[in-house]
Design a protein around this motif. Structure first.
Motif, short mmCIF file in Angstrom:
data_model
loop_
_atom_site.label_atom_id
_atom_site.label_comp_id
_atom_site.label_asym_id
_atom_site.label_seq_id
_atom_site.Cartn_x
_atom_site.Cartn_y
_atom_site.Cartn_z
N ARG A 83 39.29 32.01 47.95
CA ARG A 83 39.93 33.33 47.96
C ARG A 83 39.75 34.06 49.28
N TRP A 139 41.40 37.59 53.70
CA TRP A 139 41.36 38.07 52.31
C TRP A 139 39.91 38.34 51.94
N ASP A 142 40.55 40.32 47.18
CA ASP A 142 41.99 40.45 46.93
C ASP A 142 42.68 41.49 47.81
#
Length: 171
Positions: A83, A139, A142
């Motif tokens: 992520r 990132w 988020d």
């Protein structure tokens, strides 16, 4: 980030080569504005840099996956490896050239937040950012976050430099 994602592993070992791969894939797939292309550091037995594509629709994702798999040059998998991708292509990146204010950067692009190394609070929206035509946010939770550092003339510059000196270049 969109759920329409895939990872492309071409065995690339350097960020600059991965950046070039993303631009080549964008041209090959005729991708237009509105998608994200990120790099991801893969560790383990074979350290390398993979790239991910986050596309605006499932039909575009299917087409990209089919074409890239058929080419046979890449290992293509669904999803992203982590992520924490480093965004190379994202909405508004082409408008981040020259010098812009932090407010302009946030308004023109998909970047959500700007931080300054060593600072507790975010920069003033009127602070000028000298982009060096190389703006690579990452990132975090988020959100697309650009890390900057102070520069001459009360300006900021992105933390990542466009042409880094390789480690041990003078040895």
């Amino acid at each position: 980030m969109t759920p329409h994602t895939l990872t492309v592993d071409a065995g690339v070992r350097e960020l600059r080569a991965a950046d070039h791969l993303l631009h080549a894939l964008a041209a090959e797939l005729a991708l237009e504005e509105g998608w994200f292309g990120c790099t991801h550091l893969l560790r383990g037995d074979r350290p390398r840099v993979a790239v991910s594509l986050a596309l605006p629709s499932s039909s575009l994702l299917r087409t990209a996956q089919e074409r890239l798999t058929a080419a046979g040059e890449y290992e293509v998998t669904s999803g992203v490896p982590d992520r924490f991708g480093r965004a190379v292509i994202y909405p508004g990146v082409t408008s981040l050239t020259g010098t812009v204010t932090i407010a302009e950067l946030l308004r023109r692009s998909a970047i959500d937040r700007v931080t300054v190394l060593g600072a507790v609070s975010p920069p003033d929206p009127h602070t000028r950012l000298v982009t060096r035509d190389h703006v690579r946010p990452q990132w975090q939770d988020d959100h697309l976050v650009l890390t900057t550092m102070p520069a001459a003339g009360a300006t900021l510059v992105p933390f990542e430099v466009p042409d880094p000196t390789p480690c041990c270049a003078n040895h």
